[in-house]
Write an enzyme that holds these catalytic residues in place. Structure first.
Site, short mmCIF file in Angstrom:
data_model
loop_
_atom_site.label_atom_id
_atom_site.label_comp_id
_atom_site.label_asym_id
_atom_site.label_seq_id
_atom_site.Cartn_x
_atom_site.Cartn_y
_atom_site.Cartn_z
N HIS A 63 44.16 35.37 39.39
CA HIS A 63 44.03 35.31 37.93
C HIS A 63 43.95 36.68 37.28
O HIS A 63 43.31 37.61 37.76
CB HIS A 63 42.90 34.39 37.49
CG HIS A 63 41.50 34.78 37.85
ND1 HIS A 63 40.71 35.54 37.01
CD2 HIS A 63 40.71 34.47 38.91
CE1 HIS A 63 39.50 35.67 37.56
NE2 HIS A 63 39.48 35.05 38.71
N ASP A 163 36.81 40.92 39.99
CA ASP A 163 37.11 39.49 39.85
C ASP A 163 38.04 39.35 38.65
O ASP A 163 37.58 39.38 37.53
CB ASP A 163 35.83 38.70 39.65
CG ASP A 163 36.07 37.22 39.37
OD1 ASP A 163 37.20 36.76 39.55
OD2 ASP A 163 35.10 36.54 38.97
N GLU A 193 41.49 31.59 33.97
CA GLU A 193 40.75 31.03 35.12
C GLU A 193 39.27 30.94 34.81
O GLU A 193 38.61 29.97 35.15
CB GLU A 193 40.98 31.89 36.36
CG GLU A 193 40.45 31.28 37.66
CD GLU A 193 38.99 31.61 37.98
OE1 GLU A 193 38.46 31.02 38.94
OE2 GLU A 193 38.37 32.44 37.29
N GLU A 194 38.76 31.99 34.18
CA GLU A 194 37.30 32.09 33.99
C GLU A 194 36.74 31.06 33.02
O GLU A 194 35.53 30.88 32.91
CB GLU A 194 36.92 33.51 33.52
CG GLU A 194 37.22 34.62 34.53
CD GLU A 194 36.31 34.59 35.75
OE1 GLU A 194 35.44 33.72 35.85
OE2 GLU A 194 36.52 35.46 36.63
N ASP A 216 41.10 35.08 45.44
CA ASP A 216 40.04 35.36 44.47
C ASP A 216 38.85 35.98 45.20
O ASP A 216 38.89 36.10 46.43
CB ASP A 216 39.64 34.06 43.74
CG ASP A 216 39.11 34.31 42.32
OD1 ASP A 216 38.56 35.40 42.06
OD2 ASP A 216 39.22 33.40 41.48
N HIS A 302 30.63 38.89 38.46
CA HIS A 302 30.40 38.67 37.03
C HIS A 302 29.32 39.61 36.46
O HIS A 302 28.68 39.30 35.46
CB HIS A 302 30.06 37.20 36.71
CG HIS A 302 31.26 36.32 36.82
ND1 HIS A 302 31.34 35.08 36.21
CD2 HIS A 302 32.45 36.49 37.45
CE1 HIS A 302 32.52 34.54 36.48
NE2 HIS A 302 33.21 35.38 37.23
CO CO Z 1 35.15 34.93 38.12
ZN ZN Z 2 37.77 34.97 39.94
#
Ligand code: CO
Ligand code: ZN
Length: 330
Positions: A63, A163, A193-194, A216, A302
């Site tokens: 992503h 990420d 994606e998130e 990922d 994150h």
């Molecule tokens: Co993420």
């Molecule tokens: Zn991710």
């Protein structure tokens, strides 16, 4: 590959606003793939290999988007209230810096609500350095990404947006290195994606693959008093068995393990109790698709300072390239 990762993490691309990241990937992959297109939702779909060969239609997904914030309200004194785009943790947020897509920088502050407990996002604000609403360089609906410098610690890399830019870098490398594959390989760089694997859902419907693999990051259990999770930085790519959104097809897991053993690439088995990936959306598209995921172990996911081990990144490329060079029998 470090330079590629550094370039990618420095581009802002919160969910829904991935255009700059996508353009970078398009430029970088030019001449390395047989076909490239952007679908109506914004996914970049690249393709390489024989269309009607003996192999499978394989969809690889990484992503483009990252977590961020969006302005909900401007107050009279020039502070912007905001909400989150994707899984932003309040505990990582006070003192963080953000960069709006129009270039405006800001710092996240909080109301004095007591420093021993975690302040909710609705008691925080973005300070962009002005004192009046009329001077605000941002508007309601403007989106920002977190801002933090890339650090090369040698074995380990630290940055915001690893990420999943590290997965994007891995997928770029795979598409570049793949030669003479019997498979029709789709390298799909997904959007949104998130916020719930939305781009991958649309892309998987369009690609209609025989096999789906997400690339990922995943969490680790190797920090002080961490949850008991058998994934560590530096012990190799993690082959996903299960996360909270999907159960990998056991045939895909076995195929990946056998490939890692054959090529003597270290690997780990991943069971993630919170979170999921694009593989979830691919798995349940149309009549269903055998799916799995190669995860890059990552600490502090994150947060504005995520950390990966560079060898895990390189080994993820190796693992997938050698798996895709050979015929696949699930
Ligand atoms: Co993420
Ligand atoms: Zn991710």
């Amino acid at each position: 590959m470090k330079e590629l990762i550094q370039d990618l993490v420095q581009i802002a691309g919160p969910s829904g606003y991935e255009a700059d990241v996508r353009e970078y990937v398009q430029k970088d992959l030019k001449g390395h793939v047989d076909e490239m297109k952007v679908d109506p939702l914004g996914n970049l779909i690249t393709r390489k290999g024989p269309k009607d060969g003996s192999g499978l239609n394989v969809m690889l997904a990484a992503h483009l988007d990252e977590i961020g914030v969006i302005v909900t309200h401007l107050d009279d004194n020039g502070f912007a209230r905001f909400t989150t785009v994707g899984g932003v943790f309040p505990r990582n947020t006070v003192g963080a810096r953000v960069k709006f897509l129009n270039g405006t920088g800001g710092v996240i502050g909080m109301e004095p609500t007591g420093y021993s407990s975690v302040t909710p996002i609705n008691q925080m604000y973005i300070d962009v350095g002005v004192t009046k609403k009329s001077e605000m360089p941002v508007k309601v609906g403007d989106v920002a990404a977190f801002e933090r410098t890339f650090e090369d610690l040698g074995k380990r890399l630290v940055s915001k947006a690893l990420d999943d830019r590290v997965g994007v870098a891995v997928l770029i490398e795979i598409m570049k290195q793949l030669k003479d594959t019997p498979h029709n390989v789709f390298g799909v760089f997904t959007v949104q994606e998130e916020v719930g694997v939305r781009g991958a859902a649309a892309a998987a419907y369009g690609v209609d693959p025989d096999l789906g693999i997400a690339i990922d990051v995943t969490l680790t259990g190797d920090t002080p008093k961490a949850k008991t999770m058998d994934v560590s930085l530096g012990k190799g790519p993690a082959i996903k068995v299960k996360d909270s959104g999907m159960i990998s097809d056991p045939r895909v897991v076995a195929w990946m393990e056998a490939g890692a053993k054959r090529a003597r690439i270290p690997y780990q088995k991943e069971i993630l109790t919170g979170g999921s990936t694009d593989a979830r959306a691919i798995q349940i598209t149309r009549e269903g698709v055998p799916a799995g995921c190669v995860s890059i172990p990552c600490r502090y996911v994150h947060s504005p300072s995520e950390m990966v081990d560079y060898k895990d990144v390189q080994d993820s490329v190796k693992l997938l390239v050698q798996l895709l060079k050979r015929p696949i029998k699930l």
